[in-house]
Enzyme design. Structure first.
Site, PDB file in Angstrom:
ATOM      1  N   LYS A  14      -5.586  10.792   0.781  1.00  0.00           N
ATOM      2  CA  LYS A  14      -5.679   9.443   1.347  1.00  0.00           C
ATOM      3  C   LYS A  14      -6.929   8.798   0.776  1.00  0.00           C
ATOM      4  O   LYS A  14      -8.039   9.295   0.974  1.00  0.00           O
ATOM      5  CB  LYS A  14      -5.753   9.543   2.872  1.00  0.00           C
ATOM      6  CG  LYS A  14      -5.997   8.224   3.588  1.00  0.00           C
ATOM      7  CD  LYS A  14      -6.138   8.435   5.093  1.00  0.00           C
ATOM      8  CE  LYS A  14      -6.740   7.213   5.756  1.00  0.00           C
ATOM      9  NZ  LYS A  14      -7.118   7.471   7.158  1.00  0.00           N
ATOM     10  N   VAL A  21      -5.386   0.330   3.026  1.00  0.00           N
ATOM     11  CA  VAL A  21      -5.523  -1.126   2.918  1.00  0.00           C
ATOM     12  C   VAL A  21      -6.742  -1.462   2.055  1.00  0.00           C
ATOM     13  O   VAL A  21      -6.660  -2.282   1.125  1.00  0.00           O
ATOM     14  CB  VAL A  21      -5.642  -1.769   4.321  1.00  0.00           C
ATOM     15  CG1 VAL A  21      -6.091  -3.227   4.219  1.00  0.00           C
ATOM     16  CG2 VAL A  21      -4.305  -1.664   5.062  1.00  0.00           C
ATOM     17  N   SER A  23     -13.007   1.506  10.415  1.00  0.00           N
ATOM     18  CA  SER A  23     -12.287   1.598   9.141  1.00  0.00           C
ATOM     19  C   SER A  23     -12.962   0.779   8.051  1.00  0.00           C
ATOM     20  O   SER A  23     -13.417  -0.353   8.291  1.00  0.00           O
ATOM     21  CB  SER A  23     -10.852   1.099   9.324  1.00  0.00           C
ATOM     22  OG  SER A  23     -10.199   1.085   8.065  1.00  0.00           O
ATOM     23  N   ALA A  24     -12.986   1.350   6.846  1.00  0.00           N
ATOM     24  CA  ALA A  24     -13.499   0.613   5.682  1.00  0.00           C
ATOM     25  C   ALA A  24     -12.629  -0.604   5.364  1.00  0.00           C
ATOM     26  O   ALA A  24     -13.034  -1.477   4.597  1.00  0.00           O
ATOM     27  CB  ALA A  24     -13.580   1.546   4.475  1.00  0.00           C
ATOM     28  N   ASP A  25     -11.423  -0.680   5.977  1.00  0.00           N
ATOM     29  CA  ASP A  25     -10.565  -1.859   5.768  1.00  0.00           C
ATOM     30  C   ASP A  25     -11.289  -3.146   6.183  1.00  0.00           C
ATOM     31  O   ASP A  25     -11.111  -4.198   5.549  1.00  0.00           O
ATOM     32  CB  ASP A  25      -9.274  -1.766   6.603  1.00  0.00           C
ATOM     33  CG  ASP A  25      -8.340  -0.658   6.156  1.00  0.00           C
ATOM     34  OD1 ASP A  25      -8.609  -0.010   5.123  1.00  0.00           O
ATOM     35  OD2 ASP A  25      -7.331  -0.442   6.864  1.00  0.00           O
ATOM     36  N   LYS A  67      -2.696  -1.555  15.597  1.00  0.00           N
ATOM     37  CA  LYS A  67      -2.231  -0.733  16.725  1.00  0.00           C
ATOM     38  C   LYS A  67      -3.338  -0.603  17.753  1.00  0.00           C
ATOM     39  O   LYS A  67      -4.519  -0.524  17.389  1.00  0.00           O
ATOM     40  CB  LYS A  67      -1.909   0.674  16.231  1.00  0.00           C
ATOM     41  CG  LYS A  67      -0.617   0.785  15.485  1.00  0.00           C
ATOM     42  CD  LYS A  67      -0.199   2.250  15.411  1.00  0.00           C
ATOM     43  CE  LYS A  67       1.179   2.389  14.812  1.00  0.00           C
ATOM     44  NZ  LYS A  67       1.174   2.307  13.351  1.00  0.00           N
ATOM     45  N   ASP A 106     -16.796   5.309  14.195  1.00  0.00           N
ATOM     46  CA  ASP A 106     -15.566   5.267  13.393  1.00  0.00           C
ATOM     47  C   ASP A 106     -15.041   3.838  13.288  1.00  0.00           C
ATOM     48  O   ASP A 106     -14.400   3.319  14.194  1.00  0.00           O
ATOM     49  CB  ASP A 106     -14.512   6.199  14.004  1.00  0.00           C
ATOM     50  CG  ASP A 106     -13.325   6.413  13.070  1.00  0.00           C
ATOM     51  OD1 ASP A 106     -13.222   5.684  12.059  1.00  0.00           O
ATOM     52  OD2 ASP A 106     -12.512   7.312  13.346  1.00  0.00           O
ATOM     53  N   GLU A 128       0.832  -1.212   0.000  1.00  0.00           N
ATOM     54  CA  GLU A 128       0.000   0.000   0.000  1.00  0.00           C
ATOM     55  C   GLU A 128       0.866   1.262   0.000  1.00  0.00           C
ATOM     56  O   GLU A 128       2.077   1.204   0.273  1.00  0.00           O
ATOM     57  CB  GLU A 128      -0.952   0.015   1.203  1.00  0.00           C
ATOM     58  CG  GLU A 128      -0.247  -0.011   2.542  1.00  0.00           C
ATOM     59  CD  GLU A 128      -1.045   0.644   3.670  1.00  0.00           C
ATOM     60  OE1 GLU A 128      -1.614   1.726   3.453  1.00  0.00           O
ATOM     61  OE2 GLU A 128      -1.067   0.066   4.769  1.00  0.00           O
TER      62      GLU A 128
HETATM   63  N1  PSU Z   1      -2.294   1.582  10.695  1.00  0.00           N
HETATM   64  C1  PSU Z   1      -0.955   1.696  10.767  1.00  0.00           C
HETATM   65  N2  PSU Z   1      -0.291   2.347   9.765  1.00  0.00           N
HETATM   66  C2  PSU Z   1      -0.947   2.870   8.674  1.00  0.00           C
HETATM   67  C3  PSU Z   1      -2.379   2.724   8.608  1.00  0.00           C
HETATM   68  C4  PSU Z   1      -3.008   2.071   9.633  1.00  0.00           C
HETATM   69  O1  PSU Z   1      -0.360   1.233  11.731  1.00  0.00           O
HETATM   70  O2  PSU Z   1      -0.310   3.470   7.799  1.00  0.00           O
HETATM   71  C5  PSU Z   1      -3.115   3.256   7.411  1.00  0.00           C
HETATM   72  C6  PSU Z   1      -3.447   2.122   6.423  1.00  0.00           C
HETATM   73  O3  PSU Z   1      -3.359   2.635   5.111  1.00  0.00           O
HETATM   74  C7  PSU Z   1      -4.911   1.808   6.742  1.00  0.00           C
HETATM   75  C8  PSU Z   1      -5.419   3.189   7.064  1.00  0.00           C
HETATM   76  O4  PSU Z   1      -5.617   1.219   5.684  1.00  0.00           O
HETATM   77  O5  PSU Z   1      -4.375   3.792   7.813  1.00  0.00           O
HETATM   78  C9  PSU Z   1      -6.713   3.154   7.850  1.00  0.00           C
HETATM   79  O6  PSU Z   1      -7.263   4.433   7.880  1.00  0.00           O
HETATM   80  P1  PSU Z   1      -8.763   4.624   8.438  1.00  0.00           P
HETATM   81  O7  PSU Z   1      -8.649   4.258   9.900  1.00  0.00           O
HETATM   82  O8  PSU Z   1      -9.057   6.068   8.219  1.00  0.00           O
HETATM   83  O9  PSU Z   1      -9.618   3.666   7.670  1.00  0.00           O
HETATM   84 MN    MN Z   2     -12.237   6.170  10.210  1.00  0.00          MN
END
Ligand code: PSU
Ligand code: MN
Length: 304
Positions: free
Chosen positions: A88, A108, A142-144, A161, A140, A27
């Site tokens: 992003k 991701v 994540s869409a992941d 994390k 909140d 990524e």
């Molecule tokens: N967690 C990490 N390092 C990162 C990310 C998450 O330890 O760089 C990044 C990844 O690209 C992940 C994104 O897909 O943050 C998730 O963002 P959000 O929580 O806004 O979906």
């Molecule tokens: Mn989010």
């Protein structure tokens, strides 16, 4: 599947895929928003080199001038790592940038979408997004996680994390039927430390075993992917209690400053590096490199 016309594969990646050789997706949000310059770009290059050492072909993914690009050259890596305010891009963001043009780093979720379009089944990163602490109020998530439930790409990572609510993240993945497989461990890794203390129901102990599980999943015809959770090497791990207090401080600051939406994760990642005086960055780099080695071996086992 016919290749959409906004998809650009580097010649190396196109060649490897045509020859059914091992390819590993990477990524770019981790480069643009997950680590500071210049360590981000150095790490991106080092990770690609490790994947090559193991005999596989790295495919770093980003949007460049409105093209979904699989396999970045050096100049592109440098640009994504250096230019401030690179977009992003998660699932929801891809249609607009492909229509309008412009550059962006893929999360991701978006990297899984691109990898799948290109025919790549293995993807290496540091940590996935998940259910944020306080999600019962903020919503909140994540869409992941949803992507893992719907797109058949296996993500090799060091867990997530503890800026996130790890038990809720695992509950979400369980509900959506996403296999979470401990690599050489029976518990879910917590990124900087080897264990979150949460037991996993599945594990594998070598690349062949991981490949066999992924083959069985593919044969079942599941729509989604899998998480292969590979703990940080012992020598690089940071004490969990120390990191909990650092993360606690970063979370309080985010709250006080009203950070919201897609900015939450980059803000927390940046503050953790600052508060630890760069120690967390060293751990982050070490675990990503380790994931690259294991991910490449799994890709080789799947291709072989
Ligand atoms: N967690 C990490 N390092 C990162 C990310 C998450 O330890 O760089 C990044 C990844 O690209 C992940 C994104 O897909 O943050 C998730 O963002 P959000 O929580 O806004 O979906
Ligand atoms: Mn989010």
């Amino acid at each position: 599947m016919t290749k959409p016309d906004f998809l650009d594969l580097s010649p190396e990646v196109a060649d490897a895929l045509a020859g059914n050789r091992a390819v590993v997706a990477l990524e770019s949000t981790i480069i643009a928003h997950g680590m500071p310059y210049p360590r981000n770009v150095e790490t991106a290059r080092a990770v690609e080199a490790i994947i090559r050492e193991e005999g596989a072909v790295p495919a770093t993914i980003a949007v460049l001038a409105g093209r979904l690009t699989i396999g970045l050259d050096d100049a592109a890596l440098e640009r994504l790592g250096q230019v401030p305010d690179v977009a992003k891009l998660s699932r929801r963001d891809l249609p607009s940038i492909l229509a309008r043009g412009g550059d962006g780093a893929t999360t991701v979720a978006a990297t899984m979408i691109a990898a799948h379009l290109a025919g790549i089944g293995i993807f290496v990163t540091g940590g996935i997004g998940g259910v944020h602490r306080g999600a019962e109020e903020s919503f909140d998530i994540s869409a992941d996680l949803e992507e893992l439930a719907r797109t058949p790409v296996a993500v090799v990572c060091a867990g997530a994390k503890s800026i996130l609510d790890l038990p809720k993240t695992l509950e979400y993945l369980e509900t959506r039927g996403v296999p979470v497989i401990g690599y050489g461990t029976g518990s879910f890794p917590a990124f900087y430390s080897r264990s979150s203390g949460i037991e996993l129901s599945q594990r594998c102990d070598d690349p062949k075993e991981a490949a066999a599980i992924l083959r069985a999943q593919a044969a079942l015809g599941y729509p989604g992917g899998a998480v292969i959770a590979n703990p940080i090497p012992e020598a690089d791990a940071l004490p969990a209690e120390k990191m909990d207090s650092v993360i606690g401080q970063a979370l309080r600051e985010a709250d006080a400053q009203g950070v919201a939406g897609k900015d939450v994760t980059p803000f927390l990642l940046g503050r953790i590096v600052e508060i630890t005086g760069g120690k967390s960055l060293e751990a982050n780099i070490a675990l990503v490199k380790h994931n690259a080695r294991i991910g490449a071996r799994i890709a080789m086992a799947l291709a072989g």
